[in-house]
Design a protein around this motif. Structure first.
Motif, PDB file in Angstrom:
ATOM      1  N   ARG A   1      -4.016  -6.889   0.812  1.00  0.00           N
ATOM      2  CA  ARG A   1      -4.753  -5.963  -0.038  1.00  0.00           C
ATOM      3  C   ARG A   1      -4.177  -4.552  -0.042  1.00  0.00           C
ATOM      4  O   ARG A   1      -4.278  -3.848  -1.029  1.00  0.00           O
ATOM      5  N   ILE A   2      -3.630  -4.126   1.058  1.00  0.00           N
ATOM      6  CA  ILE A   2      -3.207  -2.746   1.209  1.00  0.00           C
ATOM      7  C   ILE A   2      -2.129  -2.385   0.190  1.00  0.00           C
ATOM      8  O   ILE A   2      -1.278  -3.214  -0.159  1.00  0.00           O
ATOM      9  N   ARG A   3      -2.197  -1.157  -0.332  1.00  0.00           N
ATOM     10  CA  ARG A   3      -1.148  -0.683  -1.236  1.00  0.00           C
ATOM     11  C   ARG A   3       0.099  -0.378  -0.412  1.00  0.00           C
ATOM     12  O   ARG A   3       0.015   0.190   0.676  1.00  0.00           O
ATOM     13  N   VAL A   4       1.255  -0.740  -0.937  1.00  0.00           N
ATOM     14  CA  VAL A   4       2.513  -0.545  -0.222  1.00  0.00           C
ATOM     15  C   VAL A   4       3.432   0.306  -1.088  1.00  0.00           C
ATOM     16  O   VAL A   4       3.522   0.103  -2.300  1.00  0.00           O
ATOM     17  N   GLY A   5       4.080   1.298  -0.463  1.00  0.00           N
ATOM     18  CA  GLY A   5       4.885   2.199  -1.275  1.00  0.00           C
ATOM     19  C   GLY A   5       5.946   2.926  -0.481  1.00  0.00           C
ATOM     20  O   GLY A   5       6.185   2.666   0.695  1.00  0.00           O
TER      21      GLY A   5
ATOM     22  N   GLN B   1      13.615  -1.627  -9.848  1.00  0.00           N
ATOM     23  CA  GLN B   1      13.163  -2.130  -8.551  1.00  0.00           C
ATOM     24  C   GLN B   1      11.649  -2.081  -8.428  1.00  0.00           C
ATOM     25  O   GLN B   1      11.015  -3.064  -8.013  1.00  0.00           O
ATOM     26  N   PHE B   2      11.061  -0.959  -8.801  1.00  0.00           N
ATOM     27  CA  PHE B   2       9.612  -0.823  -8.641  1.00  0.00           C
ATOM     28  C   PHE B   2       8.848  -1.534  -9.755  1.00  0.00           C
ATOM     29  O   PHE B   2       7.697  -1.930  -9.555  1.00  0.00           O
ATOM     30  N   GLY B   3       9.485  -1.720 -10.901  1.00  0.00           N
ATOM     31  CA  GLY B   3       8.869  -2.546 -11.932  1.00  0.00           C
ATOM     32  C   GLY B   3       8.733  -3.989 -11.469  1.00  0.00           C
ATOM     33  O   GLY B   3       7.705  -4.653 -11.704  1.00  0.00           O
ATOM     34  N   ILE B   4       9.760  -4.500 -10.801  1.00  0.00           N
ATOM     35  CA  ILE B   4       9.712  -5.859 -10.268  1.00  0.00           C
ATOM     36  C   ILE B   4       8.665  -5.967  -9.150  1.00  0.00           C
ATOM     37  O   ILE B   4       7.897  -6.936  -9.080  1.00  0.00           O
ATOM     38  N   LEU B   5       8.637  -4.968  -8.275  1.00  0.00           N
ATOM     39  CA  LEU B   5       7.641  -4.984  -7.199  1.00  0.00           C
ATOM     40  C   LEU B   5       6.226  -4.997  -7.760  1.00  0.00           C
ATOM     41  O   LEU B   5       5.351  -5.726  -7.278  1.00  0.00           O
ATOM     42  N   GLU B   6       5.984  -4.185  -8.794  1.00  0.00           N
ATOM     43  CA  GLU B   6       4.654  -4.156  -9.404  1.00  0.00           C
ATOM     44  C   GLU B   6       4.321  -5.489 -10.055  1.00  0.00           C
ATOM     45  O   GLU B   6       3.170  -5.956  -9.996  1.00  0.00           O
ATOM     46  N   ALA B   7       5.312  -6.138 -10.676  1.00  0.00           N
ATOM     47  CA  ALA B   7       5.075  -7.448 -11.284  1.00  0.00           C
ATOM     48  C   ALA B   7       4.756  -8.496 -10.224  1.00  0.00           C
ATOM     49  O   ALA B   7       3.919  -9.382 -10.442  1.00  0.00           O
ATOM     50  N   ALA B   8       5.397  -8.395  -9.063  1.00  0.00           N
ATOM     51  CA  ALA B   8       5.181  -9.369  -7.999  1.00  0.00           C
ATOM     52  C   ALA B   8       3.875  -9.124  -7.249  1.00  0.00           C
ATOM     53  O   ALA B   8       3.230 -10.081  -6.792  1.00  0.00           O
ATOM     54  N   PHE B   9       3.495  -7.842  -7.127  1.00  0.00           N
ATOM     55  CA  PHE B   9       2.300  -7.470  -6.355  1.00  0.00           C
ATOM     56  C   PHE B   9       1.453  -6.516  -7.198  1.00  0.00           C
ATOM     57  O   PHE B   9       1.330  -5.333  -6.884  1.00  0.00           O
ATOM     58  N   PRO B  10       0.868  -7.014  -8.288  1.00  0.00           N
ATOM     59  CA  PRO B  10       0.183  -6.122  -9.245  1.00  0.00           C
ATOM     60  C   PRO B  10      -0.949  -5.330  -8.618  1.00  0.00           C
ATOM     61  O   PRO B  10      -1.751  -5.858  -7.845  1.00  0.00           O
ATOM     62  N   GLY B  11      -0.973  -4.022  -8.924  1.00  0.00           N
ATOM     63  CA  GLY B  11      -2.027  -3.153  -8.441  1.00  0.00           C
ATOM     64  C   GLY B  11      -1.871  -2.707  -7.015  1.00  0.00           C
ATOM     65  O   GLY B  11      -2.763  -2.055  -6.469  1.00  0.00           O
TER      66      GLY B  11
ATOM     67  N   ILE C   1       1.368  -1.344  -5.663  1.00  0.00           N
ATOM     68  CA  ILE C   1       2.637  -0.658  -5.415  1.00  0.00           C
ATOM     69  C   ILE C   1       2.547   0.828  -5.760  1.00  0.00           C
ATOM     70  O   ILE C   1       2.083   1.204  -6.841  1.00  0.00           O
ATOM     71  N   ASP C   2       3.003   1.662  -4.822  1.00  0.00           N
ATOM     72  CA  ASP C   2       3.129   3.108  -5.028  1.00  0.00           C
ATOM     73  C   ASP C   2       4.608   3.481  -4.989  1.00  0.00           C
ATOM     74  O   ASP C   2       5.349   3.013  -4.120  1.00  0.00           O
ATOM     75  N   LEU C   3       5.012   4.344  -5.911  1.00  0.00           N
ATOM     76  CA  LEU C   3       6.375   4.881  -5.912  1.00  0.00           C
ATOM     77  C   LEU C   3       6.302   6.372  -5.612  1.00  0.00           C
ATOM     78  O   LEU C   3       5.970   7.176  -6.484  1.00  0.00           O
ATOM     79  N   GLY C   4       6.570   6.740  -4.356  1.00  0.00           N
ATOM     80  CA  GLY C   4       6.653   8.144  -3.977  1.00  0.00           C
ATOM     81  C   GLY C   4       8.091   8.597  -4.087  1.00  0.00           C
ATOM     82  O   GLY C   4       8.990   7.957  -3.539  1.00  0.00           O
ATOM     83  N   ILE C   5       8.326   9.707  -4.793  1.00  0.00           N
ATOM     84  CA  ILE C   5       9.682  10.170  -5.079  1.00  0.00           C
ATOM     85  C   ILE C   5       9.892  11.549  -4.482  1.00  0.00           C
ATOM     86  O   ILE C   5       9.060  12.445  -4.647  1.00  0.00           O
ATOM     87  N   GLY C   6      11.036  11.723  -3.794  1.00  0.00           N
ATOM     88  CA  GLY C   6      11.392  13.004  -3.210  1.00  0.00           C
ATOM     89  C   GLY C   6      12.739  13.488  -3.697  1.00  0.00           C
ATOM     90  O   GLY C   6      13.524  12.728  -4.269  1.00  0.00           O
ATOM     91  N   ARG C   7      13.018  14.763  -3.433  1.00  0.00           N
ATOM     92  CA  ARG C   7      14.254  15.394  -3.918  1.00  0.00           C
ATOM     93  C   ARG C   7      15.295  15.587  -2.833  1.00  0.00           C
ATOM     94  O   ARG C   7      16.455  15.872  -3.110  1.00  0.00           O
TER      95      ARG C   7
END
Length: 364
Positions: free
Chosen positions: A73-77, A94-104, A106-112
């Protein structure tokens, strides 16, 4: 200070102790994520760091897939993907595929930041397609567009357009967070109407200014009507304060070495750290960390976390469980990191809370 509802999440660098190899460390983090899932933690994020002897977390998308496949259940990101090291289209795919595999989930945190030293940054830039730091704001927008179910349109010479999507027939998108350790990131997140996380766990002195700037300048967007943020903090929680301090010492020594330019090694055990002599300047760094981290027995640690949440006006705290382990611990486990999550959950999470709620909330 009140006992208002508080959500807990986890940030994991996947540390490797002197008694572990990489396989052991990954197995230990999978078990830690599974326990966090069972306890009702909201998110489990992994970092991106390169060429560090004590950190296995080098590739967030791969690790997210492993952890999501082993939890329910836990969100993974990602906390986060260091965008200058990567081509935006690749991250979106990559994150589109992850979201398709584990809908709802997936978090995408982005840094600089590069997530490593200048030599590794140069190697990354010389060996593949990456993005320029100056293009960071544009690349953030491109990733969001590519992940959208409608995709994005690429303008070609002659006035034609070319349709581009991260995944075909997407039905959802991962939640995209902007991460940062300065007001630059706060201002960018505010102008783009994005959720934002400031790196309080290693840059705590500037947290107030960054969050104030983010909230003051926030512009509502299609996906986010008001500012959304949470707090990050390093923790070491044990049955006694003395044990919590002993468990935290190996990581604090490692951070002191890093900040003083000393060569790093695998994370020490509790016994190895206790027998190590640091320089006076390194000890000063450790003394400062002891003040900024949450270290102590359960009730004391929980009170400090509630105090920090109230101070910064958040209802979610992401903890980095920075405990090492004793020399006789099973290499495929991190028993004191698991124990820290259990002790905090007992103090701060509702025992009857339905962890499945983490799965159905569209914004996590």
């Amino acid at each position: 200070m009140t006992n208002s509802p508080l959500s807990l999440s986890v940030l994991d660098l996947i540390p490797v102790r002197s008694t572990q190899n990489s396989s052991d460390a990954i197995a230990a983090s999978i078990a830690l994520a599974q326990r966090a899932d069972e306890l009702g933690y909201r998110r489990y994020w992994v970092a991106e760091h390169h060429n560090m002897p004590s950190v296995v977390s080098t590739n967030p998308p791969v690790l997210i897939g492993i952890i999501a496949a082993n939890t329910q259940r836990i969100r993974v990101g990602s906390g986060g993907v260091m965008l200058p090291n990567h081509a935006p289209l690749v991250i979106a795919e990559q994150f589109g595929i992850l979201e398709a595999a584990f809908p709802g989930r997936i978090d995408l945190g982005i840094g600089r930041a590069p997530g490593s030293d200048p030599v590794i940054t140069s190697l990354l830039r010389s060996s593949g397609a990456v993005s320029e730091v100056d293009a960071f704001p544009r690349n953030i927008g491109d990733i969001a567009a590519l992940l959208h179910p409608d995709g994005a349109s690429l303008g070609l010479h002659g006035g034609r357009t070319y349709e581009v999507r991260a995944t075909p027939r997407a039905v959802g998108t991962p939640m995209v967070w902007l991460l940062g350790s300065s007001e630059y990131s706060a201002n960018l997140a505010a102008s783009e109407g994005m959720p934002y996380v400031f790196a309080n766990h290693f840059q705590g002195d500037a947290t107030t200014q960054a969050l104030d700037a983010y909230r003051r300048k926030f512009q509502p967007s299609e996906l986010l009507a008001e500012p959304r943020t949470f707090l990050t903090v390093n923790v070491s929680v044990a049955d006694t304060t003395r044990e919590a301090n002993a468990l935290a010492l190996p990581q604090m020594q490692q951070m002191a070495r890093l900040r003083s330019g000393q060569k790093l090694s695998a994370l020490a055990t509790v016994e190895e750290a206790a027998a190590t002599q640091m320089t006076p300047s390194q000890q000063d760094m450790i003394d400062l960390m002891e003040k900024n981290w949450v270290i102590g027995e359960p009730a004391e640690a929980a009170a400090r976390i509630r105090e920090l949440a109230a101070k910064f006006g958040v209802d979610e705290v992401m903890v980095g469980p920075e405990a090492s382990a004793h020399a006789d611990a099973d290499p495929m486990t991190s028993p004191d990191r698991v124990r820290a999550l259990e002790l905090l959950a007992e103090q701060l999470l509702e025992p009857s809370a339905d962890a499945a709620a983490n799965f159905v909330r569209p914004w996590g």
